[in-house]
Design a protein around this motif. Structure first.
Motif, PDB file in Angstrom:
ATOM      1  N   PRO A  70       0.830  -1.204   0.000  1.00  0.00           N
ATOM      2  CA  PRO A  70       0.000   0.000   0.000  1.00  0.00           C
ATOM      3  C   PRO A  70       0.867   1.258   0.000  1.00  0.00           C
ATOM      4  O   PRO A  70       2.052   1.208   0.365  1.00  0.00           O
ATOM      5  CB  PRO A  70      -0.818  -0.127   1.280  1.00  0.00           C
ATOM      6  N   ARG A  71       0.273   2.372  -0.375  1.00  0.00           N
ATOM      7  CA  ARG A  71       1.021   3.629  -0.511  1.00  0.00           C
ATOM      8  C   ARG A  71       1.642   4.067   0.812  1.00  0.00           C
ATOM      9  O   ARG A  71       2.689   4.718   0.832  1.00  0.00           O
ATOM     10  CB  ARG A  71       0.087   4.717  -1.055  1.00  0.00           C
ATOM     11  N   ASN A  72       1.007   3.711   1.928  1.00  0.00           N
ATOM     12  CA  ASN A  72       1.506   4.169   3.224  1.00  0.00           C
ATOM     13  C   ASN A  72       2.434   3.161   3.896  1.00  0.00           C
ATOM     14  O   ASN A  72       2.785   3.318   5.070  1.00  0.00           O
ATOM     15  CB  ASN A  72       0.335   4.492   4.160  1.00  0.00           C
ATOM     16  N   ALA A  73       2.848   2.133   3.173  1.00  0.00           N
ATOM     17  CA  ALA A  73       3.727   1.121   3.756  1.00  0.00           C
ATOM     18  C   ALA A  73       5.132   1.677   3.957  1.00  0.00           C
ATOM     19  O   ALA A  73       5.600   2.554   3.213  1.00  0.00           O
ATOM     20  CB  ALA A  73       3.792  -0.105   2.850  1.00  0.00           C
ATOM     21  N   ALA A  74       5.813   1.143   4.945  1.00  0.00           N
ATOM     22  CA  ALA A  74       7.234   1.443   5.097  1.00  0.00           C
ATOM     23  C   ALA A  74       7.983   0.930   3.871  1.00  0.00           C
ATOM     24  O   ALA A  74       7.605  -0.069   3.266  1.00  0.00           O
ATOM     25  CB  ALA A  74       7.771   0.783   6.361  1.00  0.00           C
ATOM     26  N   GLY A  75       9.035   1.628   3.517  1.00  0.00           N
ATOM     27  CA  GLY A  75       9.823   1.201   2.358  1.00  0.00           C
ATOM     28  C   GLY A  75      10.377   2.374   1.598  1.00  0.00           C
ATOM     29  O   GLY A  75      10.944   3.309   2.174  1.00  0.00           O
ATOM     30  N   LEU A  76      10.163   2.364   0.291  1.00  0.00           N
ATOM     31  CA  LEU A  76      10.820   3.324  -0.581  1.00  0.00           C
ATOM     32  C   LEU A  76       9.994   4.590  -0.790  1.00  0.00           C
ATOM     33  O   LEU A  76       8.800   4.524  -1.077  1.00  0.00           O
ATOM     34  CB  LEU A  76      11.088   2.678  -1.947  1.00  0.00           C
ATOM     35  N   PHE A  77      10.633   5.725  -0.644  1.00  0.00           N
ATOM     36  CA  PHE A  77      10.084   6.987  -1.150  1.00  0.00           C
ATOM     37  C   PHE A  77      10.676   7.238  -2.532  1.00  0.00           C
ATOM     38  O   PHE A  77       9.959   7.457  -3.483  1.00  0.00           O
ATOM     39  CB  PHE A  77      10.387   8.132  -0.185  1.00  0.00           C
ATOM     40  N   HIS A  78      11.994   7.201  -2.656  1.00  0.00           N
ATOM     41  CA  HIS A  78      12.606   7.132  -3.992  1.00  0.00           C
ATOM     42  C   HIS A  78      14.042   6.633  -3.926  1.00  0.00           C
ATOM     43  O   HIS A  78      14.720   6.766  -2.913  1.00  0.00           O
ATOM     44  CB  HIS A  78      12.542   8.481  -4.745  1.00  0.00           C
ATOM     45  N   THR A  79      14.463   6.024  -5.027  1.00  0.00           N
ATOM     46  CA  THR A  79      15.866   5.718  -5.281  1.00  0.00           C
ATOM     47  C   THR A  79      16.429   6.868  -6.089  1.00  0.00           C
ATOM     48  O   THR A  79      15.860   7.250  -7.116  1.00  0.00           O
ATOM     49  CB  THR A  79      16.019   4.419  -6.083  1.00  0.00           C
ATOM     50  N   ALA A  80      17.550   7.420  -5.653  1.00  0.00           N
ATOM     51  CA  ALA A  80      18.098   8.617  -6.296  1.00  0.00           C
ATOM     52  C   ALA A  80      19.363   8.281  -7.082  1.00  0.00           C
ATOM     53  O   ALA A  80      20.401   7.940  -6.494  1.00  0.00           O
ATOM     54  CB  ALA A  80      18.393   9.684  -5.256  1.00  0.00           C
ATOM     55  N   PHE A  81      19.253   8.373  -8.393  1.00  0.00           N
ATOM     56  CA  PHE A  81      20.384   8.084  -9.276  1.00  0.00           C
ATOM     57  C   PHE A  81      21.158   9.382  -9.519  1.00  0.00           C
ATOM     58  O   PHE A  81      20.616  10.362 -10.032  1.00  0.00           O
ATOM     59  CB  PHE A  81      19.894   7.487 -10.595  1.00  0.00           C
ATOM     60  N   LEU A  82      22.416   9.366  -9.131  1.00  0.00           N
ATOM     61  CA  LEU A  82      23.287  10.530  -9.219  1.00  0.00           C
ATOM     62  C   LEU A  82      24.093  10.483 -10.518  1.00  0.00           C
ATOM     63  O   LEU A  82      24.837   9.535 -10.753  1.00  0.00           O
ATOM     64  CB  LEU A  82      24.236  10.553  -8.014  1.00  0.00           C
ATOM     65  N   LEU A  83      23.946  11.503 -11.341  1.00  0.00           N
ATOM     66  CA  LEU A  83      24.696  11.600 -12.588  1.00  0.00           C
ATOM     67  C   LEU A  83      25.968  12.416 -12.368  1.00  0.00           C
ATOM     68  O   LEU A  83      26.021  13.275 -11.488  1.00  0.00           O
ATOM     69  CB  LEU A  83      23.839  12.235 -13.682  1.00  0.00           C
ATOM     70  N   THR A 163      23.724  15.554 -29.200  1.00  0.00           N
ATOM     71  CA  THR A 163      24.095  14.205 -29.636  1.00  0.00           C
ATOM     72  C   THR A 163      23.081  13.184 -29.118  1.00  0.00           C
ATOM     73  O   THR A 163      22.288  13.469 -28.219  1.00  0.00           O
ATOM     74  CB  THR A 163      25.494  13.839 -29.115  1.00  0.00           C
ATOM     75  N   LEU A 164      23.128  11.967 -29.666  1.00  0.00           N
ATOM     76  CA  LEU A 164      22.225  10.894 -29.270  1.00  0.00           C
ATOM     77  C   LEU A 164      22.548  10.461 -27.842  1.00  0.00           C
ATOM     78  O   LEU A 164      23.708  10.222 -27.495  1.00  0.00           O
ATOM     79  CB  LEU A 164      22.368   9.710 -30.226  1.00  0.00           C
ATOM     80  N   TRP A 165      21.511  10.353 -27.009  1.00  0.00           N
ATOM     81  CA  TRP A 165      21.677   9.842 -25.647  1.00  0.00           C
ATOM     82  C   TRP A 165      21.888   8.339 -25.721  1.00  0.00           C
ATOM     83  O   TRP A 165      21.121   7.624 -26.360  1.00  0.00           O
ATOM     84  CB  TRP A 165      20.437  10.174 -24.819  1.00  0.00           C
ATOM     85  N   GLU A 166      22.919   7.828 -25.058  1.00  0.00           N
ATOM     86  CA  GLU A 166      23.280   6.417 -25.168  1.00  0.00           C
ATOM     87  C   GLU A 166      23.214   5.699 -23.832  1.00  0.00           C
ATOM     88  O   GLU A 166      23.911   4.718 -23.604  1.00  0.00           O
ATOM     89  CB  GLU A 166      24.675   6.287 -25.778  1.00  0.00           C
ATOM     90  N   GLY A 167      22.331   6.158 -22.949  1.00  0.00           N
ATOM     91  CA  GLY A 167      22.163   5.503 -21.661  1.00  0.00           C
ATOM     92  C   GLY A 167      22.891   6.227 -20.556  1.00  0.00           C
ATOM     93  O   GLY A 167      23.595   7.213 -20.766  1.00  0.00           O
ATOM     94  N   ALA A 168      22.703   5.754 -19.338  1.00  0.00           N
ATOM     95  CA  ALA A 168      23.334   6.376 -18.173  1.00  0.00           C
ATOM     96  C   ALA A 168      24.855   6.350 -18.338  1.00  0.00           C
ATOM     97  O   ALA A 168      25.431   5.317 -18.680  1.00  0.00           O
ATOM     98  CB  ALA A 168      22.929   5.640 -16.899  1.00  0.00           C
ATOM     99  N   PRO A 169      25.507   7.481 -18.115  1.00  0.00           N
ATOM    100  CA  PRO A 169      26.956   7.542 -18.346  1.00  0.00           C
ATOM    101  C   PRO A 169      27.748   6.813 -17.277  1.00  0.00           C
ATOM    102  O   PRO A 169      27.266   6.585 -16.151  1.00  0.00           O
ATOM    103  CB  PRO A 169      27.245   9.043 -18.300  1.00  0.00           C
ATOM    104  N   GLU A 170      28.968   6.456 -17.615  1.00  0.00           N
ATOM    105  CA  GLU A 170      29.877   5.873 -16.639  1.00  0.00           C
ATOM    106  C   GLU A 170      30.014   6.821 -15.463  1.00  0.00           C
ATOM    107  O   GLU A 170      30.130   8.033 -15.628  1.00  0.00           O
ATOM    108  CB  GLU A 170      31.249   5.613 -17.267  1.00  0.00           C
ATOM    109  N   GLY A 171      30.004   6.278 -14.259  1.00  0.00           N
ATOM    110  CA  GLY A 171      30.061   7.109 -13.063  1.00  0.00           C
ATOM    111  C   GLY A 171      28.716   7.332 -12.415  1.00  0.00           C
ATOM    112  O   GLY A 171      28.637   7.846 -11.295  1.00  0.00           O
ATOM    113  N   THR A 172      27.623   6.947 -13.101  1.00  0.00           N
ATOM    114  CA  THR A 172      26.296   7.023 -12.490  1.00  0.00           C
ATOM    115  C   THR A 172      26.264   6.119 -11.256  1.00  0.00           C
ATOM    116  O   THR A 172      26.800   5.010 -11.270  1.00  0.00           O
ATOM    117  CB  THR A 172      25.214   6.587 -13.496  1.00  0.00           C
TER     118      THR A 172
END
Length: 286
Positions: A70-83, A163-172
């Motif tokens: 359920p929306r109010n369950a303990a757990g994830l609010f968000h996973t934060a991907f750092l570029l 330029t064309l985006w080719e996915g998450a860059p190295e170092g993400t």
């Protein structure tokens, strides 16, 4: 910032990987590949490991008895991907704009610029870049000034490479993980007094924890989940995550505190495994 100079990852401890339980493995995996730009490192019928340039960041698991949390369950609010850079964030923004990906929001937090969205099963995602720590404002007590201001998405989009985006860059990397918990004083006690993280900022109903003067490696809030109890093992969402320690002394201190307080742990070959007060799995490793 390059991979080696990502401030978040050079601190005494940092977030390594996250583990989500999902109902539709193929659909969710496809989203993280096409939208976030992760690639498959390992694949089995019951789960996949995704990452960047061979570095694992996200494990997805499924089972026939997985129960939608359920929306109010303990757990994830968000996973934060750092570029690694603002240019990378702009490039990613152009990619999602061209593919009509729905956003949940965007904010300038003074220490960072962040864009928010959700995967097909409602797991929150942040994609962000850090400003240089030299641009952050620290208070006398060592906390850092943060805010939630409007992010000018048009200006960011206009600065994107053509330029064309080719996915998450190295170092993400996973720069931080933001949790839903039931009680903030209890979260403060666990993350600060037990694991040794420092409170770097507070919002109403939320605390932000880090090591080494980062703005936050872990956050906890009660905005949707005030008073919630421990999550069940078969719930979808965040099964757990890992904290990696660059300094063995910090890991030893955390393990000693866990032992002293009688918190149940399991020693495994790749780290110490436990659950936080809300049943969220945590792996500590050097």
């Amino acid at each position: 910032m390059t991979e080696t100079s990502q401030f978040a990852l050079t601190r005494p401890a940092y977030v390594g990987q996250a583990h989500l339980i999902v109902n539709d493995l193929a659909r969710v995996s496809d989203y993280y590949q096409k939208v976030i730009g992760l690639s498959v490192i390992e694949k089995q019928p019951s789960g996949e490991i995704l990452g960047v340039n061979g570095q694992p960041l996200l494990t997805l698991s499924t089972s026939s008895n997985a129960e939608r949390a359920p929306r109010n369950a303990a757990g994830l609010f968000h996973t934060a991907f750092l570029l690694p850079s603002r240019k990378d964030l702009a490039h990613w923004l152009a990619h999602i704009a061209h593919n009509n990906i729905q956003l949940d929001g965007a904010s300038d937090h003074l220490v960072s610029e962040a864009i928010y969205l959700s995967d097909p099963e409602g797991n929150g995602i942040e994609v962000y870049r850090d400003r240089s720590p030299l641009e952050w404002t620290y208070q006398q007590d060592g906390t850092v000034e943060m805010n939630t201001l409007r992010l000018n998405l048009q200006e960011l989009y206009n600065s994107a490479p053509k330029t064309l985006w080719e996915g998450a860059p190295e170092g993400t990397a996973i720069g931080h993980i933001h949790l839903q918990v039931g009680n903030i004083p209890q979260a403060d006690e666990f993350y600060q007094d037990v694991l040794g993280l420092k409170i770097m900022a507070r919002y109403p109903g939320a605390s932000f924890f880090a090591t080494g003067s980062y703005h936050h490696h872990v956050a906890a809030n009660i905005w949707n989940s005030r008073g919630t109890q421990a999550r069940r093992d078969n719930m979808t969402g965040l099964a757990g995550y890992s904290l990696r320690f660059n300094e063995k002394g910090a890991l030893d201190s955390a393990v000693a505190a866990l032992d002293r307080l009688g918190i149940s742990t399991e020693r495994q070959s790749d780290g110490i495994v436990l659950k936080d007060p809300w049943g969220i799995g945590l792996r500590l490793a050097a």
